[in-house]
Scaffold this active site. Structure first.
Site, PDB file in Angstrom:
ATOM      1  N   LYS A  92       0.841  -1.195   0.000  1.00 18.01           N
ATOM      2  CA  LYS A  92       0.000   0.000   0.000  1.00 18.01           C
ATOM      3  C   LYS A  92       0.874   1.243   0.000  1.00 18.01           C
ATOM      4  O   LYS A  92       1.770   1.394   0.842  1.00 18.01           O
ATOM      5  CB  LYS A  92      -0.807   0.015   1.289  1.00 18.01           C
ATOM      6  CG  LYS A  92      -2.278  -0.164   1.077  1.00 18.01           C
ATOM      7  CD  LYS A  92      -2.899  -0.190   2.448  1.00 18.01           C
ATOM      8  CE  LYS A  92      -4.339   0.094   2.394  1.00 18.01           C
ATOM      9  NZ  LYS A  92      -4.892   0.131   3.741  1.00 18.01           N
TER      10      LYS A  92
HETATM   11  C1  E4P Z   1      -8.066   0.374   4.047  1.00 21.88           C
HETATM   12  O1  E4P Z   1      -7.435   0.038   3.089  1.00 21.88           O
HETATM   13  C2  E4P Z   1      -7.987   1.707   4.685  1.00 21.88           C
HETATM   14  O2  E4P Z   1      -6.714   1.939   5.196  1.00 21.88           O
HETATM   15  C3  E4P Z   1      -9.030   1.788   5.752  1.00 21.88           C
HETATM   16  O3  E4P Z   1     -10.255   1.314   5.216  1.00 21.88           O
HETATM   17  C4  E4P Z   1      -9.177   3.162   6.359  1.00 21.88           C
HETATM   18  O4  E4P Z   1     -10.306   3.172   7.161  1.00 21.88           O
HETATM   19  P1  E4P Z   1     -10.611   4.316   8.233  1.00 21.88           P
HETATM   20  O5  E4P Z   1     -11.142   5.497   7.518  1.00 21.88           O
HETATM   21  O6  E4P Z   1     -11.657   3.671   9.113  1.00 21.88           O
HETATM   22  O7  E4P Z   1      -9.348   4.579   8.969  1.00 21.88           O
END
Ligand code: E4P
Length: 301
Positions: A92
């Site tokens: 990521k």
């Molecule tokens: C996933 O890939 C993201 O990092 C995650 O869904 C972020 O979610 P949040 O907005 O609850 O932190």
């Protein structure tokens, strides 16, 4: 639509996997922090290996650097260390690592994505908040873009004074039905004693415009709209990057992004649990079991 679980909790991953619906996992530094807090003396490398083994589908692991070289080196490290475990690591990378303090990282994410694409390391571009960012990431060769649908909706709710989780008339936003919004958001009507959401012209234009301006982000008003816009763009140009709807808050948002055509949704475990629940289903189970007659029960003996 593929379903990933958005967690670094091994028990949640294993449980969701046991239901037979799990296609992958996404983690981020905040989710890792939560998992670490629950455990003493965690061996992070072993822990991540356990996550990779727990599912036969992509596991997203995030870099923590903010410039191209750091991010590329970290991505290589994550990939070399953990991909051999189950051949399922996706790295990521944030689309843009600039901050209110410095714009130095503005294009570093993109450059890192391009480098990683030429090295054959699969990437998931994170922190996508608008379709234009997704287009750039796809051009840089990323495999997944993660629009943060939940955070986008949180932001809109915040701007119009609604609380998190509270629904708002999203279809009206798509239709440009501002009278319905104004009524819903309890804006000050032009005349007293008038109610209803179909009386065009009863709201002060400036009130309506204020709301319009405060919640529109380049013409987009909902998290699901970001997902469908990215989908349209990718299909216009036959870009094969997958749209991974992220940051989902509840079962309703999962439906919205599924309707919008997300290729994947990454879903927190408690939301996965919420997806199966319905009080009418529970009532139906009670009714059916009360109606079982001995003659029918007999065939199962
Ligand atoms: C996933 O890939 C993201 O990092 C995650 O869904 C972020 O979610 P949040 O907005 O609850 O932190």
């Amino acid at each position: 639509m593929k379903i990933f679980v958005d967690t670094a909790e091994i028990d949640e991953i294993k449980e969701a996997n046991s239901w037979g619906i799990l296609d992958g996992v996404t983690t981020n530094p905040s989710l890792i922090k939560k998992a670490v807090k629950k455990r003493e003396n965690i061996n992070m490398e072993d822990y991540i290996k356990e996550i990779c083994k727990a599912v036969d589908g992509p596991v997203s692991l995030e870099v923590i650097g903010s410039n191209r070289d750091e991010m590329v080196a970290q991505a290589e490290l994550l990939y070399d260390k953990f991909n051999p475990v189950n051949n399922n690591v996706v790295v990521k990378v944030p689309i843009n690592t600039s901050s209110p303090e410095t714009t130095a990282g503005k294009y570093e994410g993109l450059k890192a994505l391009k480098d990683l694409s030429s090295k054959g390391i699969p990437t998931n571009t994170t922190l996508i908040m608008k379709p234009a960012q997704a287009l750039l990431a796809a051009k840089a060769g990323t495999q997944y873009v993660s629009p943060f649908a939940g955070r986008i909706d949180d932001f809109i709710r915040n701007n119009v004074g609604l609380t998190r989780g509270e629904d708002y008339p999203k279809s009206a936003y798509h239709d440009g039905d501002w009278i319905r919004h104004a009524s819903y958001l309890k804006l000050k009507p032009r005349y007293e004693n008038l109610e209803g959401d179909d009386l065009a012209g009863i709201y002060f234009d400036e009130e309506v415009n204020k709301v319009k301006e405060s919640i529109s982000d380049e013409g987009i008003y909902t998290g699901a709209a970001v997902v469908s816009s990215i989908n349209r763009i990718f299909s216009n140009y036959e870009l094969d990057t997958a749209v991974l709807a992220a940051s989902l808050r509840n079962s309703r948002q999962v439906r919205e992004v599924a309707e919008a055509g997300a290729d994947v949704s990454t879903i927190p475990f408690h939301v996965l649990e919420e997806m199966i629940d319905h009080y009418k289903t529970e009532q139906g189970v009670i009714n059916f079991s009360e109606d079982v007659v001995p003659e029918y029960e007999g065939i199962f003996r």
